[in-house]
Motif scaffolding. Sequence first.
Motif, PDB file in Angstrom:
ATOM      1  N   GLY A  75      -1.846   2.982 -23.975  1.00  0.00           N
ATOM      2  CA  GLY A  75      -3.007   2.595 -23.171  1.00  0.00           C
ATOM      3  C   GLY A  75      -2.747   2.615 -21.664  1.00  0.00           C
ATOM      4  O   GLY A  75      -1.870   3.328 -21.158  1.00  0.00           O
ATOM      5  N   GLN A  76      -3.535   1.758 -20.946  1.00  0.00           N
ATOM      6  CA  GLN A  76      -3.509   1.733 -19.471  1.00  0.00           C
ATOM      7  C   GLN A  76      -2.601   0.617 -18.970  1.00  0.00           C
ATOM      8  O   GLN A  76      -2.460  -0.418 -19.622  1.00  0.00           O
ATOM      9  CB  GLN A  76      -4.918   1.517 -18.916  1.00  0.00           C
ATOM     10  CG  GLN A  76      -5.926   2.563 -19.363  1.00  0.00           C
ATOM     11  CD  GLN A  76      -7.333   2.228 -18.887  1.00  0.00           C
ATOM     12  OE1 GLN A  76      -7.555   1.222 -18.202  1.00  0.00           O
ATOM     13  NE2 GLN A  76      -8.279   3.064 -19.269  1.00  0.00           N
ATOM     14  N   SER A  77      -2.033   0.891 -17.777  1.00  0.00           N
ATOM     15  CA  SER A  77      -1.171  -0.116 -17.165  1.00  0.00           C
ATOM     16  C   SER A  77      -1.336  -0.028 -15.648  1.00  0.00           C
ATOM     17  O   SER A  77      -1.431   1.077 -15.083  1.00  0.00           O
ATOM     18  CB  SER A  77       0.288   0.122 -17.563  1.00  0.00           C
ATOM     19  OG  SER A  77       1.131  -0.759 -16.848  1.00  0.00           O
ATOM     20  N   SER A 117       0.746   9.366 -14.497  1.00  0.00           N
ATOM     21  CA  SER A 117       0.890   8.195 -13.608  1.00  0.00           C
ATOM     22  C   SER A 117       0.308   8.528 -12.232  1.00  0.00           C
ATOM     23  O   SER A 117       0.392   9.672 -11.751  1.00  0.00           O
ATOM     24  CB  SER A 117       2.365   7.817 -13.463  1.00  0.00           C
ATOM     25  OG  SER A 117       2.956   7.523 -14.703  1.00  0.00           O
ATOM     26  N   GLN A 140       2.283  11.686 -20.822  1.00  0.00           N
ATOM     27  CA  GLN A 140       1.900  10.520 -20.020  1.00  0.00           C
ATOM     28  C   GLN A 140       1.478  10.997 -18.621  1.00  0.00           C
ATOM     29  O   GLN A 140       1.915  12.034 -18.134  1.00  0.00           O
ATOM     30  CB  GLN A 140       3.081   9.552 -19.896  1.00  0.00           C
ATOM     31  CG  GLN A 140       2.792   8.314 -19.085  1.00  0.00           C
ATOM     32  CD  GLN A 140       3.976   7.354 -19.070  1.00  0.00           C
ATOM     33  OE1 GLN A 140       4.336   6.791 -20.119  1.00  0.00           O
ATOM     34  NE2 GLN A 140       4.589   7.195 -17.894  1.00  0.00           N
ATOM     35  N   PRO A 187      -7.363  12.284 -15.813  1.00  0.00           N
ATOM     36  CA  PRO A 187      -7.033  10.873 -15.551  1.00  0.00           C
ATOM     37  C   PRO A 187      -7.473  10.394 -14.149  1.00  0.00           C
ATOM     38  O   PRO A 187      -6.693   9.786 -13.414  1.00  0.00           O
ATOM     39  CB  PRO A 187      -5.514  10.870 -15.683  1.00  0.00           C
ATOM     40  CG  PRO A 187      -5.110  12.208 -15.163  1.00  0.00           C
ATOM     41  CD  PRO A 187      -6.201  13.159 -15.529  1.00  0.00           C
ATOM     42  N   ASN A 216     -10.748   7.966 -20.299  1.00  0.00           N
ATOM     43  CA  ASN A 216      -9.580   7.715 -21.140  1.00  0.00           C
ATOM     44  C   ASN A 216      -9.087   9.045 -21.713  1.00  0.00           C
ATOM     45  O   ASN A 216      -9.205   9.345 -22.887  1.00  0.00           O
ATOM     46  CB  ASN A 216      -9.932   6.755 -22.276  1.00  0.00           C
ATOM     47  CG  ASN A 216     -10.154   5.342 -21.764  1.00  0.00           C
ATOM     48  OD1 ASN A 216      -9.446   4.896 -20.849  1.00  0.00           O
ATOM     49  ND2 ASN A 216     -11.120   4.642 -22.337  1.00  0.00           N
ATOM     50  N   PHE A 246      -9.362   3.576 -14.537  1.00  0.00           N
ATOM     51  CA  PHE A 246      -9.449   4.981 -14.939  1.00  0.00           C
ATOM     52  C   PHE A 246     -10.896   5.307 -15.260  1.00  0.00           C
ATOM     53  O   PHE A 246     -11.595   4.553 -15.963  1.00  0.00           O
ATOM     54  CB  PHE A 246      -8.556   5.233 -16.156  1.00  0.00           C
ATOM     55  CG  PHE A 246      -7.105   5.366 -15.830  1.00  0.00           C
ATOM     56  CD1 PHE A 246      -6.588   6.590 -15.417  1.00  0.00           C
ATOM     57  CD2 PHE A 246      -6.254   4.275 -15.938  1.00  0.00           C
ATOM     58  CE1 PHE A 246      -5.233   6.723 -15.122  1.00  0.00           C
ATOM     59  CE2 PHE A 246      -4.901   4.409 -15.646  1.00  0.00           C
ATOM     60  CZ  PHE A 246      -4.389   5.629 -15.221  1.00  0.00           C
ATOM     61  N   TYR A 281      -1.249   5.878 -17.615  1.00  0.00           N
ATOM     62  CA  TYR A 281      -2.033   6.051 -18.847  1.00  0.00           C
ATOM     63  C   TYR A 281      -1.178   6.768 -19.884  1.00  0.00           C
ATOM     64  O   TYR A 281      -0.622   7.835 -19.619  1.00  0.00           O
ATOM     65  CB  TYR A 281      -3.304   6.856 -18.592  1.00  0.00           C
ATOM     66  CG  TYR A 281      -4.121   7.068 -19.838  1.00  0.00           C
ATOM     67  CD1 TYR A 281      -4.922   6.046 -20.346  1.00  0.00           C
ATOM     68  CD2 TYR A 281      -4.062   8.285 -20.518  1.00  0.00           C
ATOM     69  CE1 TYR A 281      -5.652   6.238 -21.496  1.00  0.00           C
ATOM     70  CE2 TYR A 281      -4.795   8.483 -21.670  1.00  0.00           C
ATOM     71  CZ  TYR A 281      -5.589   7.450 -22.164  1.00  0.00           C
ATOM     72  OH  TYR A 281      -6.312   7.642 -23.341  1.00  0.00           O
ATOM     73  N   HIS A 282      -1.116   6.121 -21.085  1.00  0.00           N
ATOM     74  CA  HIS A 282      -0.384   6.693 -22.220  1.00  0.00           C
ATOM     75  C   HIS A 282      -1.343   6.750 -23.399  1.00  0.00           C
ATOM     76  O   HIS A 282      -2.062   5.767 -23.660  1.00  0.00           O
ATOM     77  CB  HIS A 282       0.848   5.841 -22.576  1.00  0.00           C
ATOM     78  CG  HIS A 282       1.778   6.500 -23.523  1.00  0.00           C
ATOM     79  ND1 HIS A 282       1.589   6.493 -24.894  1.00  0.00           N
ATOM     80  CD2 HIS A 282       2.948   7.198 -23.312  1.00  0.00           C
ATOM     81  CE1 HIS A 282       2.564   7.146 -25.472  1.00  0.00           C
ATOM     82  NE2 HIS A 282       3.422   7.580 -24.528  1.00  0.00           N
ATOM     83  N   ALA A 305      -1.024   2.991 -11.306  1.00  0.00           N
ATOM     84  CA  ALA A 305      -1.797   3.137 -12.549  1.00  0.00           C
ATOM     85  C   ALA A 305      -1.065   4.109 -13.479  1.00  0.00           C
ATOM     86  O   ALA A 305      -0.588   5.164 -13.042  1.00  0.00           O
ATOM     87  CB  ALA A 305      -3.207   3.637 -12.253  1.00  0.00           C
TER      88      ALA A 305
END
Length: 487
Positions: free
Chosen positions: A90-92, A69, A67, A112, A107, A104, A85-86, A83
Motif C-alpha cells: 500500500g501507501q506510505s 517512490s 515499487q 503514481p 492507486n 496519491f 506506493y507498493h 510518498a
Amino acid sequence: MARDYASRCPVSPLRHTVLVAAVILLVAQGIRAQKVRVEEELEAYPTESVDLRCQFIDGGGRTKLTQVSWIWEPSDGIRDNIAVYHPHYGQSFPNSAFKDRVVFLHNSLENPSIRISNLKMSDAGRYTCEYATYPSGNEQGTTTLVMLAKPKNSAKVVTVQAGTKSVVVAQCEAADGKPAATIKWLASVGGNHSTSTTNGPDGTVTVRSEYRLVPTPTDDGREVTCRVEQRTQEQPWVYPVKLSVEYPPSVSIEGYDNNWYVGRSDAELLCMANANPAPTTVTWTAASGSLPDTVVVDGNKLTVRKVDDAVNTTFICEVKNKHGASRHQITTIVIEERRQVTPGPSTGAVIGGILGALAFIGIIIGVIFYVRKRLEDDEGPPKHRPPPPVKAGSSTEMLNKPSAPATENVPLSSREVYYETTGPVTNLDDDISGALNGGAPPVLDDMVRYDDEFKDHDNEFDPSNHELPPAANIARGESFVSPAMYV
C-alpha cells in the motif's frame, strides 16, 4: 585549419572507442529517462495545491514494476522520501512535514501521480518520481517545483523639516515576494534613491527603497511615485506619495488700499501666513503701543470700525508654529478726504471695444470696395445726372481749388464738365469754346452742366474735337472742375 590539425593530431583507436562508448551511454540514458514521463517545471503559490504527474512508459511491456517512490530534494540538497506506493503493502508517507498534505491520485504503479495541498514556500525544490523495476533497475524522472509569492507592496511619506541636508522623504517596500521585486521611482523633484534587500527564511525576499532629497518649502505637497515590478504581478504596482515638508511661517499683510480717510468704516487688514504645520498663534500689535480702541481683531483679520487719527500708525502681525515665528508690518496713513478711484475698464468692455473696432474696419473695407466698384461702373459713355447744388459765394473756393491730375488728357466725351461762373451769359457757345481753348471761363449765373440743355449746339461745338485745359491752367484757378470732385 581544422583538417590540417586533424591530420597532424590523429585520434588514437582507444580514444575513438571511448568517445563512441560515451555517446552510446548518453543515448541509453536518454532512452531510459523517457520511460518515466513527468513535467520539467511547475509554478505554485503558498496555500494552493499542485499536482505532480508521473507515468511509466514501457514500449515492449517486458519491464516488471515493483515499487514507486517520490523523493523531495530541497535547496539545501538533502533528499527524503515523502510518498511510497507498493502494490502489496500500500501507501506510505514517511516525511512528517508532508503528512496529511500528500495523497496519491491513482492507486496504480503505472500512474503514481501525487497532489500536495496547502503549499508552503519551503516546499520549493526538486521532486523525483523513482521506479524500482526488474530487470532494468531504477527508473526516474524529476520535476522542479518553483514557489512564487506575490509581494506585499506599500509606500509612505516621511515628514521632514526644510533644511540644507539630503534626507529620506518617502519609502517604498515590496515584502515577502519571490522572486525579488524591482522598485523604481518617478519624480519631478530633484532627488535620488537607494534600495536594499532582505532574504526571508522561507525563500522570499523583501525589497525596500528610500527616496532622498534636500527638502525646501516648495517641495511640500509635491508627488513622487513608487513603481513595483514583479513576476507574479500582471502589471506594475504604482502608488503616488505626497511629500510633507514642514517649515516656519512666512507672513504678509493684505487689504490696505491707501484710501483710509477720516470717517471710513470697517477698513480691514488680513494677515496671510504660509506655514507647515498650520500656525498655532496669530498676534496683532501696533508700533505705537496698544491697539487703538476702534480696532477689533478676529484671528488673522484686523478691522477698524471707524478710521480716525488713532489708526495713523504701523500694524504688526506675528505668526508662530512649532518651527518658529515670523512677522510682517504695514504703515497705514489716514487722509482727510476720500480719494476718488477711477475704475479701469472691465474685461467685457475691452472685448466689446475690440469687437466694435473690428466691425468698424469691416465697414470701411466694404465702403472702399463699393466706391471702387462705382468708379469702375462710371467709366464709359457719359451719363446724364443733375449737377450737385452749389452754395452762394462758393465760386472763389472752386476757382482756387486745383483739379485732380488724373483728369488730364482724358477725352471730353467720357466725362462730365462743370463750370462755375458769377455773371450773366452773353454768348454761351463762344464762352464754352473759349474756355476749352485756354481762354477765360464763361460767365454763368450758376453751375451749368454741358448736357441735353445744350444739344442744340452740337452742330456748332463738338467736345470730342477739343482738348481739356492743361493741368497747369487748372492749377492757376481756371473754372474747369473734374468730375471726380463730385463722385
